[in-house]
Design an enzyme around this catalytic site. Sequence first.
Site, PDB file in Angstrom:
ATOM      1  N   ASP A 226       0.830  -1.205   0.000  1.00 56.86           N
ATOM      2  CA  ASP A 226       0.000   0.000   0.000  1.00 56.86           C
ATOM      3  C   ASP A 226       0.867   1.258   0.000  1.00 56.86           C
ATOM      4  OD1 ASP A 226      -2.685   1.327   0.345  1.00 56.86           O
ATOM      5  OD2 ASP A 226      -1.709   2.032   2.175  1.00 56.86           O
ATOM      6  N   LYS A 230       1.269   4.294  -3.014  1.00 62.36           N
ATOM      7  CA  LYS A 230       1.157   5.730  -2.769  1.00 62.36           C
ATOM      8  C   LYS A 230       2.422   6.459  -3.222  1.00 62.36           C
ATOM      9  CE  LYS A 230      -2.112   5.021   0.986  1.00 62.36           C
ATOM     10  NZ  LYS A 230      -2.388   5.058   2.444  1.00 62.36           N
TER      11      LYS A 230
END
Length: 381
Positions: A226, A230
């Site tokens: 994750d 980003k």
Amino acid sequence: MAPKPQPKKTPVALVGLGGVGVAIMQQLLSPPLSAKFRLVMIANSKKYLYHSKSTATDFDTSTCLNELNSKGEAVDLPAMIGALATHPDGPAIFIDSTATDTIPALYPTILQMNIHVVTPNKKGFSGDLSLAQNIINASYPKQGSLVYGESTVGAGLPILSTLRDLLETGDEIIKIEGVFSGTLSYIFNEFSKVEGGDVKFSEVVKIAKDKGYTEPDPRDDLSGTDVARKLTILTRLCSTQTPSLPYSLLPEGYASVPTSSLVAEALQGCKTKEEYVERLEEGDAEMSKLREEAFKEGKVVRYVGVIDAKTGKVEAKLEKYPFDHPFATALKGSDNIVSFHTKRYSPRPLIIQGAGAGADVTAMGVTVSAIPITFFTRMMS
């Protein structure tokens, strides 16, 4: 005197009705957003419901999910997109609140059909380079539709918009550094504290899982994927004004980012999430040793993402920070914190901090992104 005509509401389709999707729906159907937008289509993974005419009855938050289940048609993405493209009050907005790969692959097609896209789904912007480029090429200013992914990084925190403002006003990025995962923020805020402590890493992970901070399989968070997604999104935005971070730097997106996994080597072979959770303690010794080393140095341990424009490196990793550093002292709970070191914001960086996860704040990041589209469509009409 004739009454002043009311401005036309922008039609919106909302696909994905999990926790974030329902929060988006509730915000769109409530003042003041209900005065700007008309929700004309909702869909989950199986069914969709479309109110085709501008005079149709508005959706009602208390009944629409039951109405979807009882009256909805089987999901047919081409038919849904086609109906939205011909809505009498268009151009419309397509909100993708899913976590699938399927819908982001259609963003270029949706944009080319004069439909705007707003989404918290990271996958279209953080995966293969060709898809990300196709999305940008199909959107304004090259084409006529807008695409916003503000909530893909930091939920409701203004991280992408701040970075865009810095770049578009001529500032130069030196380094972007932050705690980008609410889950990993909570885990390390509890595990490695300024005042010390001896709690086991496995215990903190299990508590985070029980509180609902982790995915059902904690490895999905502990892998660092994750954070890598980003970082990819931020790096690709930086590329517009930062030669050391070209758009082609991460050709496979997040998979090109060097990423430190927190899944202990001894547990890499676990076949199920249940087995992994049962054996979590096998990784405690290594993590405790790292914490003790950091404490002796007057530091805490944090899982961070770093984009270094000087070296052109992008990494998701464990790092040590002094006790007086904002990453050690300012973070609480599952907050995110991001520091922008730039030519203007130097030596003291610009810091953004706050809730980086949660349905309501993520939904706000989506709905606030839809507002500029209403001004754009009025200007272009």
